[in-house]
Design a protein around this motif. Structure first.
Motif, mmCIF file in Angstrom:
data_model
loop_
_atom_site.group_PDB
_atom_site.id
_atom_site.type_symbol
_atom_site.label_atom_id
_atom_site.label_comp_id
_atom_site.label_asym_id
_atom_site.label_seq_id
_atom_site.Cartn_x
_atom_site.Cartn_y
_atom_site.Cartn_z
ATOM 1 N N TRP A 1 0.827 -1.213 0.000
ATOM 2 C CA TRP A 1 0.000 0.000 0.000
ATOM 3 C C TRP A 1 0.861 1.263 0.000
ATOM 4 O O TRP A 1 0.560 2.227 -0.699
ATOM 5 C CB TRP A 1 -0.940 -0.006 1.205
ATOM 6 N N TYR A 2 1.936 1.245 0.783
ATOM 7 C CA TYR A 2 2.828 2.414 0.753
ATOM 8 C C TYR A 2 3.567 2.508 -0.575
ATOM 9 O O TYR A 2 3.896 3.617 -1.035
ATOM 10 C CB TYR A 2 3.813 2.362 1.919
ATOM 11 N N LYS A 3 3.834 1.379 -1.203
ATOM 12 C CA LYS A 3 4.474 1.403 -2.522
ATOM 13 C C LYS A 3 3.566 2.070 -3.552
ATOM 14 O O LYS A 3 4.030 2.832 -4.412
ATOM 15 C CB LYS A 3 4.822 -0.020 -2.963
ATOM 16 N N LYS A 4 2.275 1.809 -3.453
ATOM 17 C CA LYS A 4 1.322 2.519 -4.316
ATOM 18 C C LYS A 4 1.460 4.027 -4.134
ATOM 19 O O LYS A 4 1.418 4.790 -5.096
ATOM 20 C CB LYS A 4 -0.119 2.122 -3.961
ATOM 21 N N TYR A 5 1.614 4.421 -2.893
ATOM 22 C CA TYR A 5 1.723 5.854 -2.575
ATOM 23 C C TYR A 5 3.003 6.453 -3.145
ATOM 24 O O TYR A 5 2.974 7.508 -3.793
ATOM 25 C CB TYR A 5 1.681 6.031 -1.058
ATOM 26 N N THR A 6 4.143 5.797 -2.921
ATOM 27 C CA THR A 6 5.422 6.374 -3.336
ATOM 28 C C THR A 6 5.623 6.326 -4.846
ATOM 29 O O THR A 6 6.221 7.222 -5.426
ATOM 30 C CB THR A 6 6.591 5.649 -2.651
ATOM 31 N N GLU A 7 5.113 5.268 -5.486
ATOM 32 C CA GLU A 7 5.313 5.121 -6.933
ATOM 33 C C GLU A 7 4.156 5.670 -7.753
ATOM 34 O O GLU A 7 4.167 5.588 -8.988
ATOM 35 C CB GLU A 7 5.551 3.645 -7.270
ATOM 36 N N SER B 1 -3.861 4.108 -5.046
ATOM 37 C CA SER B 1 -4.112 4.777 -3.774
ATOM 38 C C SER B 1 -4.666 3.779 -2.772
ATOM 39 O O SER B 1 -5.557 2.985 -3.092
ATOM 40 C CB SER B 1 -5.118 5.912 -3.949
ATOM 41 N N TYR B 2 -4.118 3.813 -1.552
ATOM 42 C CA TYR B 2 -4.665 2.945 -0.512
ATOM 43 C C TYR B 2 -5.963 3.502 0.054
ATOM 44 O O TYR B 2 -6.562 2.915 0.959
ATOM 45 C CB TYR B 2 -3.645 2.664 0.596
ATOM 46 N N HIS B 3 -6.418 4.619 -0.485
ATOM 47 C CA HIS B 3 -7.724 5.146 -0.100
ATOM 48 C C HIS B 3 -8.836 4.587 -0.983
ATOM 49 O O HIS B 3 -10.004 4.944 -0.802
ATOM 50 C CB HIS B 3 -7.719 6.676 -0.173
ATOM 51 N N LYS B 4 -8.475 3.731 -1.924
ATOM 52 C CA LYS B 4 -9.460 3.068 -2.780
ATOM 53 C C LYS B 4 -9.299 1.555 -2.634
ATOM 54 O O LYS B 4 -8.183 1.043 -2.579
ATOM 55 C CB LYS B 4 -9.268 3.477 -4.241
ATOM 56 N N ASP B 5 -10.416 0.846 -2.592
ATOM 57 C CA ASP B 5 -10.403 -0.601 -2.394
ATOM 58 C C ASP B 5 -10.277 -1.317 -3.734
ATOM 59 O O ASP B 5 -11.173 -1.261 -4.573
ATOM 60 C CB ASP B 5 -11.687 -1.035 -1.691
ATOM 61 N N SER B 6 -9.140 -1.987 -3.920
ATOM 62 C CA SER B 6 -8.920 -2.769 -5.138
ATOM 63 C C SER B 6 -9.039 -4.261 -4.860
ATOM 64 O O SER B 6 -8.557 -5.088 -5.627
ATOM 65 C CB SER B 6 -7.536 -2.449 -5.723
ATOM 66 N N GLU C 1 -8.224 -5.586 -1.642
ATOM 67 C CA GLU C 1 -7.490 -5.883 -0.408
ATOM 68 C C GLU C 1 -8.021 -5.094 0.786
ATOM 69 O O GLU C 1 -7.701 -5.408 1.924
ATOM 70 C CB GLU C 1 -6.009 -5.557 -0.589
ATOM 71 N N GLY C 2 -8.830 -4.074 0.539
ATOM 72 C CA GLY C 2 -9.279 -3.172 1.576
ATOM 73 C C GLY C 2 -8.779 -1.763 1.297
ATOM 74 O O GLY C 2 -8.280 -1.476 0.204
ATOM 75 N N LEU C 3 -8.908 -0.876 2.280
ATOM 76 C CA LEU C 3 -8.511 0.509 2.060
ATOM 77 C C LEU C 3 -8.414 1.263 3.387
ATOM 78 O O LEU C 3 -8.856 0.765 4.424
ATOM 79 C CB LEU C 3 -9.505 1.214 1.152
ATOM 80 N N ASP C 4 -7.850 2.457 3.308
ATOM 81 C CA ASP C 4 -7.849 3.380 4.442
ATOM 82 C C ASP C 4 -8.888 4.452 4.167
ATOM 83 O O ASP C 4 -8.632 5.407 3.444
ATOM 84 C CB ASP C 4 -6.466 4.004 4.631
ATOM 85 N N ASN C 5 -10.077 4.289 4.745
ATOM 86 C CA ASN C 5 -11.104 5.331 4.654
ATOM 87 C C ASN C 5 -11.617 5.690 6.050
ATOM 88 O O ASN C 5 -12.751 6.108 6.219
ATOM 89 C CB ASN C 5 -12.257 4.900 3.743
#
Length: 390
Positions: free
Chosen positions: A175-181, A185-190, A192-196
């Motif tokens: 999830w952090y790799k999504k953010y840095t690269e 976004s870990y704010h969207k559920d693909s 695996e879940g999400l941070d909302n």
């Protein structure tokens, strides 16, 4: 008269016998006195309790099934000597089981990141942790500095964020790799879940406050961290919050946080000076949920609708620490929380805080979740009885 050759032969035989004789290692008897099956409770065996110099290359075996159990070795003081062994036995209601300490030929410790935590400098300075059920994060000094100086990516909060995972494997690094690269976004559920889950200055899921008169006071971000262990059974780390002020009262605070395999609740061991009570909180978000607890039980739950699903956040403590609860509502942004009130005993207070997300399919409904909380509290006050037979 014995010949020299016969004497030498006897000596060699005695030597071989002595060398072949294995060292007798302790046996561990574990008794469950409750009418509840016990799973996912971590047993800790120390070098002191086992009367051993170290636990390097040791494991644990179930004597009845003659099978090795998953275990984890921990170096608690950083001297490269393993001094604690962790494992999770399955003990049926009102029964006991026998386990054998085993010396292994080589290190068979699992490197799988099931119970995992780390400092996250690539996202300001979060500290994140997870197991196979849940994930959390909180915020460090750079995030506070950025907030106080009007910079981007600033966060001022000692609250605990919930990452709503719905898979059993580790998601922190991906999830952090999504953010840095910038690949997602870990704010969207693909899948695996999400941070909302919004924290802000609220207590999130288990952040603490100190109530003085009718006002709750809170610390700012943690100022330093120390990772203690990661592995198949437990992740453990320390967050130091330094000294902060509550209307003239100086409070020194640090947290040792453990998250064990199979548990929805992190253990918070708060070391605190300056006060004899604290309160652990659950954010009420939009105040559209329900706060529940039961008389003579030591847990607090907030069940709320959440982004098309449902979410339960909870705090559980033993009777040693739990003194009651309160729902605190205010018009001030993020400051409405349900609080569990806790005693400080010998400079410490211990509680457990965590959550369940209905989309994770871990608990069917609120009633099932609260049954889990009730059983968890009962087990805290009736720990497994451990006898070491040497």
């Amino acid at each position: 008269m014995k010949t020299p050759h016969r004497i030498i032969g006897i000596m060699v035989a005695l030597c071989l016998f002595a060398c072949d004789k294995k060292e007798t290692l302790p046996t561990i008897k574990i008794t469950n006195t409750l009418n509840l099956d016990r799973q996912f409770e971590t047993v800790e065996l120390s070098t002191t309790s086992l009367n051993l110099e170290n636990l390097n290359n040791f494991g644990i075996k179930d004597s009845a099934s003659d099978t090795m159990l998953t275990s984890q070795l921990v170096d608690t003081d950083g001297d490269s000597v393993m001094d604690v062994l962790l494992f999770q036995p399955d003990i049926k209601a009102n029964s006991q089981s026998i386990f054998q300490l085993v010396k292994l030929q080589e290190d068979t410790t699992s490197n799988e990141k099931i119970c995992y935590s780390r400092f996250v400098p690539e996202r300001t300075d979060d500290y994140a942790w997870e197991n196979n059920k849940v994930a959390f994060r909180t915020y460090g000094p750079n995030a506070q500095y950025r907030f106080e100086n009007g910079l981007k990516q600033g966060t001022l909060s000692s609250g605990i964020d919930a990452w709503l995972k719905r898979v059993e494997y580790s998601i922190i690094d991906p999830w952090y790799k999504k953010y840095t690269e910038k690949t997602g976004s870990y704010h969207k559920d693909s899948g695996e879940g999400l941070d909302n889950f919004h924290v802000g200055t609220s207590r999130g899921v288990g952040g603490i406050a100190y109530k003085k008169d009718s006002t709750y006071y809170i610390s700012k971000n943690f100022i330093s961290y120390k990772t203690l262990t990661n592995g198949p059974i437990r992740t453990s780390f320390i967050l130091d919050y330094g000294t902060w002020e509550a209307d003239g009262t100086l409070i020194k605070e640090s947290k040792t946080i453990n998250l064990d395999y199979g548990n929805n609740l992190s253990k918070f061991e708060i070391t605190i000076d300056g006060v004899d009570t604290i309160s652990a909180g659950l954010t009420l978000h939009e105040n559209d949920g329900v706060v529940t607890s039961k008389e003579n039980e030591t847990w607090l739950n907030y069940w709320q609708p959440h982004d098309g699903s449902e979410l339960g956040t909870a705090i559980v403590a033993s009777k040693t620490y739990y003194t009651g609860s309160e729902t605190y509502e205010t018009e001030a942004k993020d400051l409405s929380n349900a609080f569990a009130h806790l005693k400080v005993v010998d400079g410490k207070s211990i509680y457990y805080a965590g959550f369940t997300w209905k989309k994770s399919d871990q608990f069917k409904n609120q009633a099932a979740w609260e049954q889990y909380l009730s059983a968890f509290a009962t087990k805290l006050d009736n720990p497994l009885k451990i006898e070491i037979i040497k």
